[in-house]
Design a protein around this motif. Structure first.
Motif, PDB file in Angstrom:
ATOM      1  N   UNK A   1       0.890  -1.262  -0.084  1.00  0.00           N
ATOM      2  CA  UNK A   1       0.111  -0.026   0.075  1.00  0.00           C
ATOM      3  C   UNK A   1       0.837   1.175  -0.432  1.00  0.00           C
ATOM      4  N   UNK A   2       1.900   1.720   0.744  1.00  0.00           N
ATOM      5  CA  UNK A   2       3.012   2.177   0.737  1.00  0.00           C
ATOM      6  C   UNK A   2       3.055   2.987  -0.913  1.00  0.00           C
ATOM      7  N   UNK A   3       3.623   1.478  -1.773  1.00  0.00           N
ATOM      8  CA  UNK A   3       4.243   1.606  -2.987  1.00  0.00           C
ATOM      9  C   UNK A   3       3.699   2.280  -3.871  1.00  0.00           C
ATOM     10  N   UNK A   4       2.192   2.106  -3.382  1.00  0.00           N
ATOM     11  CA  UNK A   4       1.146   2.267  -3.873  1.00  0.00           C
ATOM     12  C   UNK A   4       0.165   3.354  -4.112  1.00  0.00           C
ATOM     13  N   UNK A   5       0.488   4.459  -2.822  1.00  0.00           N
ATOM     14  CA  UNK A   5       0.123   5.175  -2.462  1.00  0.00           C
ATOM     15  C   UNK A   5       1.422   6.513  -3.349  1.00  0.00           C
ATOM     16  N   UNK A   6       2.437   5.748  -3.092  1.00  0.00           N
ATOM     17  CA  UNK A   6       3.491   6.950  -3.425  1.00  0.00           C
ATOM     18  C   UNK A   6       3.335   7.249  -5.079  1.00  0.00           C
ATOM     19  N   UNK A   7       3.253   5.568  -5.270  1.00  0.00           N
ATOM     20  CA  UNK A   7       3.748   5.592  -7.217  1.00  0.00           C
ATOM     21  C   UNK A   7       1.971   6.155  -8.078  1.00  0.00           C
ATOM     22  N   UNK A   8       1.658   5.871  -7.439  1.00  0.00           N
ATOM     23  CA  UNK A   8      -0.380   6.220  -8.179  1.00  0.00           C
ATOM     24  C   UNK A   8      -0.499   7.513  -8.724  1.00  0.00           C
ATOM     25  N   UNK A   9       0.002   8.700  -7.354  1.00  0.00           N
ATOM     26  CA  UNK A   9      -0.311  10.371  -8.240  1.00  0.00           C
ATOM     27  C   UNK A   9       0.471  10.307  -9.300  1.00  0.00           C
TER      28      UNK A   9
ATOM     29  N   UNK B   1       1.041  -0.665 -11.539  1.00  0.00           N
ATOM     30  CA  UNK B   1       0.603  -1.203  -9.813  1.00  0.00           C
ATOM     31  C   UNK B   1       0.875  -2.497  -9.465  1.00  0.00           C
ATOM     32  N   UNK B   2       0.499  -3.423 -10.838  1.00  0.00           N
ATOM     33  CA  UNK B   2       0.000  -4.964 -10.100  1.00  0.00           C
ATOM     34  C   UNK B   2       0.511  -5.096  -9.263  1.00  0.00           C
ATOM     35  N   UNK B   3       0.435  -6.508  -8.417  1.00  0.00           N
ATOM     36  CA  UNK B   3       1.054  -7.482  -7.727  1.00  0.00           C
ATOM     37  C   UNK B   3       2.386  -7.305  -7.982  1.00  0.00           C
ATOM     38  N   UNK B   4       2.298  -7.748  -9.503  1.00  0.00           N
ATOM     39  CA  UNK B   4       3.596  -9.064  -9.832  1.00  0.00           C
ATOM     40  C   UNK B   4       4.961  -7.568 -10.492  1.00  0.00           C
ATOM     41  N   UNK B   5       4.154  -6.123 -10.866  1.00  0.00           N
ATOM     42  CA  UNK B   5       5.402  -5.633 -10.512  1.00  0.00           C
ATOM     43  C   UNK B   5       5.910  -5.352  -9.452  1.00  0.00           C
ATOM     44  N   UNK B   6       5.399  -4.974  -8.203  1.00  0.00           N
ATOM     45  CA  UNK B   6       5.673  -5.060  -7.169  1.00  0.00           C
ATOM     46  C   UNK B   6       7.301  -5.337  -6.997  1.00  0.00           C
TER      47      UNK B   6
END
Length: 195
Positions: free
Chosen positions: A160-168, A181-186
């Protein structure tokens, strides 16, 4: 009529009086189900492709026999009896039950999905803050992300931290931002530490 799958040990879901009646309709129906679960257990370590092949090779015949038995029993069983209701439900849900034969990644049972939503069902009274459609939508998104992270071996907090930092940033600059941002690309730091 002889049923080849009657070599199942015990039927714990049956009342004690029926356990001794291996040829009772309830015992026969449960034995078909037990056979399917035993086969699935044997296929657990296979790749999805291998599992698909093995299911068609070994489980399809069990399912065909179960369907034939259920159709035969439906004509002989009182519709309002426990067995009659179970057979009616089985036949009504048949297309959904057999869907797992189409893809080796699918599961015979939805138990894992049921277990993953149990915390949310148990806690729903505590989540009365989601008393608006927007709040409910936000909760559903967060819960889906958390469960998706768990299913993919990711640490939910780090993911979630990674998503919130990268989504915007990505959503403003890249049309395919969601796919990135899919799990396979985390990144590696999002994964759960190995025990």
């Amino acid at each position: 009529m002889h049923f080849a799958f009657l070599d199942c040990p015990g039927f714990p879901a049956l009342p004690v009086s029926k356990e001794k009646q291996k040829d009772s309709p309830a015992a026969i129906g449960e034995c078909y189900c037990s056979r399917l679960f035993k086969l699935e257990e044997a296929f657990a370590e296979l790749t999805p492709e291998e599992r698909y092949e093995k299911r068609l090779e070994q489980e399809k015949s069990v399912l065909d026999a179960l369907l034939s038995w259920a159709n035969e029993m439906q004509a002989k069983t009182a519709p309002k009896s426990a067995l009659g209701r179970a057979i009616h439900y089985l036949l009504e849900q048949w297309p959904y039950l057999t869907r797992y034969l189409e893809d080796g990644r699918l599961e015979l049972s939805n138990n894992r999905a049921e277990r993953s939503i149990k915390p949310f069902v148990m806690g729903r009274k505590n989540w009365l803050f989601a008393n608006t459609p927007g709040g409910a939508q936000a909760s559903a998104v967060i819960y889906s992300l958390i469960e998706t992270a768990k299913e993919n071996g990711l640490d939910p907090y780090r993911y979630l931290l990674w998503l919130l930092r990268n989504t915007p940033v990505l959503s403003e600059t890249d049309e395919a931002w969601a796919e990135k941002l899919l799990p396979a690309r985390a990144p590696e730091e999002c994964y759960m530490p190995q025990k």
